[in-house]
Design an enzyme around this catalytic site. Sequence first.
Site, short mmCIF file in Angstrom:
data_model
loop_
_atom_site.label_atom_id
_atom_site.label_comp_id
_atom_site.label_asym_id
_atom_site.label_seq_id
_atom_site.Cartn_x
_atom_site.Cartn_y
_atom_site.Cartn_z
N CYS A 381 47.83 40.34 51.98
CA CYS A 381 46.96 39.66 52.94
C CYS A 381 47.47 39.87 54.37
O CYS A 381 47.37 40.98 54.87
CB CYS A 381 46.80 38.20 52.57
SG CYS A 381 45.20 37.57 53.09
N ARG A 462 40.53 34.90 56.70
CA ARG A 462 39.39 34.94 57.61
C ARG A 462 39.18 36.32 58.21
O ARG A 462 38.11 36.65 58.66
CB ARG A 462 39.62 34.00 58.80
CG ARG A 462 39.57 32.55 58.45
CD ARG A 462 39.77 31.69 59.70
NE ARG A 462 40.41 30.45 59.33
CZ ARG A 462 39.78 29.44 58.75
NH1 ARG A 462 38.50 29.53 58.49
NH2 ARG A 462 40.44 28.35 58.39
N HIS A 507 45.07 38.40 47.08
CA HIS A 507 46.35 37.85 46.62
C HIS A 507 46.54 38.16 45.13
O HIS A 507 46.13 37.37 44.28
CB HIS A 507 46.37 36.33 46.82
CG HIS A 507 46.45 35.91 48.24
ND1 HIS A 507 47.64 35.62 48.86
CD2 HIS A 507 45.49 35.74 49.18
CE1 HIS A 507 47.41 35.28 50.12
NE2 HIS A 507 46.12 35.34 50.33
N GLU A 509 49.06 37.85 43.43
CA GLU A 509 50.02 36.92 42.80
C GLU A 509 49.33 35.77 42.07
O GLU A 509 49.96 35.10 41.25
CB GLU A 509 51.01 36.37 43.84
CG GLU A 509 50.44 35.40 44.87
CD GLU A 509 49.89 36.08 46.12
OE1 GLU A 509 49.49 37.25 46.03
OE2 GLU A 509 49.83 35.42 47.17
N1 GLN Z 1 45.85 34.94 58.59
C1 GLN Z 1 45.22 36.03 57.93
C2 GLN Z 1 43.71 35.81 57.77
O1 GLN Z 1 43.23 34.73 57.89
C3 GLN Z 1 45.84 36.28 56.56
C4 GLN Z 1 45.75 35.13 55.62
C5 GLN Z 1 46.68 35.25 54.44
O2 GLN Z 1 47.68 35.94 54.50
N2 GLN Z 1 46.36 34.58 53.35
O3 GLN Z 1 43.00 36.75 57.55
#
Ligand code: GLN
Length: 529
Positions: A381, A462, A507, A509
């Site tokens: 991410c 986001r 993710h 995980e």
């Molecule tokens: N802050 C980033 C976003 O909102 C990544 C979010 C995250 O790592 N879960 O896209």
Amino acid sequence: MEAKYIFVTGGVVSSLGKGIISASIGRLLQARGYRITIQKFDPYINVDPGTLNPNEHGECYVTADGCETDLDLGHYERFTDIQTSCANNVTTGKIYQRVIAKERNGDYLGRTVQVVPHITNEIKQRMLALGETGDYDFVVTEIGGTVGDIESQPFLESIRQLKWELGRSAICVHLTYVPYIAAAGELKSKPTQHSVKELQGLGLQPDVLVLRAEHELNRTLLDKVAGFCNVDKDCVIQSIDRPSIYEVPLCMAAQQLDQVILKKFGMEVIGEADLSAWHRFLERRVKAERTVHVALVGKYDLQDAYKSILECLSQAGTYNDCIVKTRFVQSEGLTPETVTEQLAGMDGVIICPGFGSRGIEGKIIAAEYCRTTDKPTLGICLGMQMMVVEYARNVLGYKDANSSEIAPQTPHPVIDLMEEQKGVTQMGGTMRLGASACQLMLHSEAHIAYGRQFIMERHRHRYEFNNAFRPDFEKAGMICSGINPDNGLVEIVEVPSRRWYVGVQFHPEYTGTVLHPNPLFVSFVGHMI
Ligand code: GLN
């Protein structure tokens, strides 16, 4: 069969591993062929843990249907392979939100709205909801917090009422702690007795006690606890510290916790629990000798903050016949001068997820170091987003490239806010959340890892890879190997000239379990050997 309800409470101190015990109970009943689910009721007032700082509360786990939930749901899924949903995690905040909405709607017909019965009725309804679907034989309900907390009282009162209403279809398992007083060389059962008294004072009699301890408890002590707490002798079980949480279900099985529970429900104990796959996993795990070292570059310095990542690495180690040792590397303060010293000795690096600008430059420095020294690297991410920013700056030559989360005015927003996120101001529950499909490019590392072309993984973010820059990246050697077939969003990037340099917008995980490890983690660890 009508659903039966197992309530799991905790006493004496927090962090005793109620989640692991609940997950183990689920696993053991499942191993006897029963259909189970596990839910968590948390007494805090946040509507969900999505807005909680991981440094305070640990990781936020995301369900396939897109709810931000307590990290214990991760244990439930890893132990049992079931998929949990929004309905599996209820907080005081959710309960009150619903009751207040009903009150505003006039549903209470002018009556005074009170904790008892209105809040407790709402809690009870949710405690029963999954059982009433007819999909489960057993519903395990873990209550967060410790008996005696003001916040948990409405939940315990709801259990008291349900136990009365459901008769033999509900039992209570209470987990306590037996401390070892080194100076006296003695194990002390008094805190357990007090904790059970506290429960009894609320009208709740535990049916089964699980005593957590660092040292083996003898039969005399267990029997003493049984006698003082009105619990049958065979219903006092011990849970001693184990080198791995994955041994807990077997320790519980060895003491026949599953049989004890079935008998409490007045059910016949037929046959044996089939834990053979679990045994095979543990056998492989203890045989592993070789060690690999993985750095987690992130900003949350709390063991629980990256819980699912650590568990997935640990499982991936077992499936590669090795032990994965992890080291946390604080991204804040990581500089071109310190990065070598921090990462040179590592066999692989994970660039962790996260929010906000703190520690971001450290993640970019780590990405550059890993790419140029060709270390197996998995960016998750925000980690993936920083791999993209680093590539834009140092390979494409866009020195001012950034994510618009960090630098909204950058002329090269290689990571940008999704269209549907523009104008969203509310924090809770407004991200791209939950499972979505991803199509993998043939022969990419991702495709080799998963062994199929279509996958589902869970999201929580986001910002997205900005497709306007995609041709530039692909020309310069960073490929987009995973694409969402519904909207064309980039889900995975790779640099094929590197040994294993993969960044994922989702993710992975959240979907690795003991018996079905996440393929990406298995492939990542496999490339370190
Ligand atoms: N802050 C980033 C976003 O909102 C990544 C979010 C995250 O790592 N879960 O896209």
